[in-house]
Design an enzyme around this catalytic site. Structure first.
Site, PDB file in Angstrom:
ATOM      1  N   ILE A 202       4.899   3.040   1.031  1.00  0.00           N
ATOM      2  CA  ILE A 202       5.885   2.772   0.431  1.00  0.00           C
ATOM      3  C   ILE A 202       5.211   2.969  -1.274  1.00  0.00           C
ATOM      4  O   ILE A 202       4.736   1.816  -1.063  1.00  0.00           O
ATOM      5  CB  ILE A 202       7.022   1.790  -0.105  1.00  0.00           C
ATOM      6  CG1 ILE A 202       7.595   1.461   1.711  1.00  0.00           C
ATOM      7  CG2 ILE A 202       8.100   1.548  -1.325  1.00  0.00           C
ATOM      8  CD1 ILE A 202       8.662   0.606   1.533  1.00  0.00           C
TER       9      ILE A 202
ATOM     10  N   VAL B  74       0.929  -0.994   0.163  1.00  0.00           N
ATOM     11  CA  VAL B  74       0.090  -0.167   0.310  1.00  0.00           C
ATOM     12  C   VAL B  74       1.153   1.411   0.398  1.00  0.00           C
ATOM     13  O   VAL B  74       2.309   1.244   0.644  1.00  0.00           O
ATOM     14  CB  VAL B  74      -1.402  -0.009   0.752  1.00  0.00           C
ATOM     15  CG1 VAL B  74      -2.629  -1.033   0.819  1.00  0.00           C
ATOM     16  CG2 VAL B  74       0.033  -0.244   2.575  1.00  0.00           C
ATOM     17  N   SER B  75       0.490   2.048  -0.750  1.00  0.00           N
ATOM     18  CA  SER B  75       1.039   3.747  -0.596  1.00  0.00           C
ATOM     19  C   SER B  75       1.313   5.087   0.041  1.00  0.00           C
ATOM     20  O   SER B  75       2.747   5.199   0.731  1.00  0.00           O
ATOM     21  CB  SER B  75       0.966   4.240  -2.584  1.00  0.00           C
ATOM     22  OG  SER B  75      -0.815   4.670  -2.687  1.00  0.00           O
ATOM     23  N   THR B  76       0.112   4.519   0.878  1.00  0.00           N
ATOM     24  CA  THR B  76      -0.104   5.727   2.361  1.00  0.00           C
ATOM     25  C   THR B  76      -0.091   4.322   2.733  1.00  0.00           C
ATOM     26  O   THR B  76      -0.941   4.121   3.272  1.00  0.00           O
ATOM     27  CB  THR B  76      -1.156   6.520   1.412  1.00  0.00           C
ATOM     28  OG1 THR B  76      -2.162   5.179   1.743  1.00  0.00           O
ATOM     29  CG2 THR B  76      -0.444   6.942   0.703  1.00  0.00           C
TER      30      THR B  76
ATOM     31  N   GLN C 186      -3.889   3.474   4.341  1.00  0.00           N
ATOM     32  CA  GLN C 186      -4.535   2.369   3.807  1.00  0.00           C
ATOM     33  C   GLN C 186      -4.556   1.032   4.208  1.00  0.00           C
ATOM     34  O   GLN C 186      -2.971   1.342   5.320  1.00  0.00           O
ATOM     35  CB  GLN C 186      -3.656   1.986   2.252  1.00  0.00           C
ATOM     36  CG  GLN C 186      -3.920   3.158   0.960  1.00  0.00           C
ATOM     37  CD  GLN C 186      -3.196   3.143   0.177  1.00  0.00           C
ATOM     38  OE1 GLN C 186      -2.015   3.266  -0.337  1.00  0.00           O
ATOM     39  NE2 GLN C 186      -4.604   3.268  -0.850  1.00  0.00           N
TER      40      GLN C 186
END
Length: 203
Positions: free
Chosen positions: A49, A21-23, A26
């Site tokens: 990431i 998950v990027s944030t 999430q």
């Protein structure tokens, strides 16, 4: 996750799952539930990431764990990265190493006869992208020369060496240092060449 169809992943080795998950806000739960339902033997994850970031510890560990006959399993293709060039190179590398790939949401499963076509399609796309970069570079230099623009001192590496070096790093898994040594240039020179050609480095 009950709405998703989980294909049979028949491998001689392990099923290695990867989730990202990027944030930080999430949740990984949906991806982890899907990977567990697909009977992954081990799951690696990156939290907070972005897909465009070159260094992802979880993915690095997952790739380092995979051996011939294993399968890398993700919920969606974009979990591996948001760059199609990166995805193409990574999948070509997996195919070269005899490692299967399965994306649950898209129904991609290279352990099946039909799924093997995926590697050929991504390999063709990766080559197409390099052809585009090669053509644009040659045309751009020719146009600049025709305008009488000053191109600066000659580059140590031509576009062919840069493209081939990038292919060896991303698809074969050779280190930048080893490729630079073969081309008889420094690590920094090769890295600058990749940047000049607009080639991203991931794995």
């Amino acid at each position: 996750m009950t709405a998703l169809f989980f294909p049979s992943i028949e491998v001689t080795g392990k099923r290695i799952g990867y989730a990202r998950v990027s944030t930080t806000d999430q949740k990984l739960r949906m991806q982890l539930d899907a990977l567990k339902a697909a009977q992954c033997d081990e799951i690696f994850k990156d939290h907070g990431i972005s897909g465009g970031k070159a260094s992802r510890p979880g993915l690095d560990k997952a790739l380092g764990t995979l051996t011939r006959g294993d399968a890398l399993v993700v919920l969606k293709l974009d979990r591996l990265g948001r760059s199609v060039q990166h995805l193409s190179d990574l999948l070509v590398r997996l195919g070269n190493e005899g490692i299967h790939f399965c994306s649950l949401a898209e129904g991609i499963n290279t352990t099946t006869p039909g799924g093997k076509l995926v590697y050929h399609l991504f390999a063709a796309f990766a080559e197409f992208q390099r052809d585009v970069i090669r053509e644009n570079t040659v045309l751009g230099l020719a146009a600049a020369k025709a305008r009488g623009a000053t191109l600066g001192r000659p580059r140590r590496l031509g576009i062919e060496d840069i493209l081939e070096g990038h292919r060896h790093v991303t698809q074969v898994g050779i280190t930048i240092g080893e490729v630079a040594e073969r081309l008889e240039v420094s690590h920094a020179t090769l890295t600058r060449g990749f940047k000049w050609a607009g080639l991203a480095l991931h794995h």
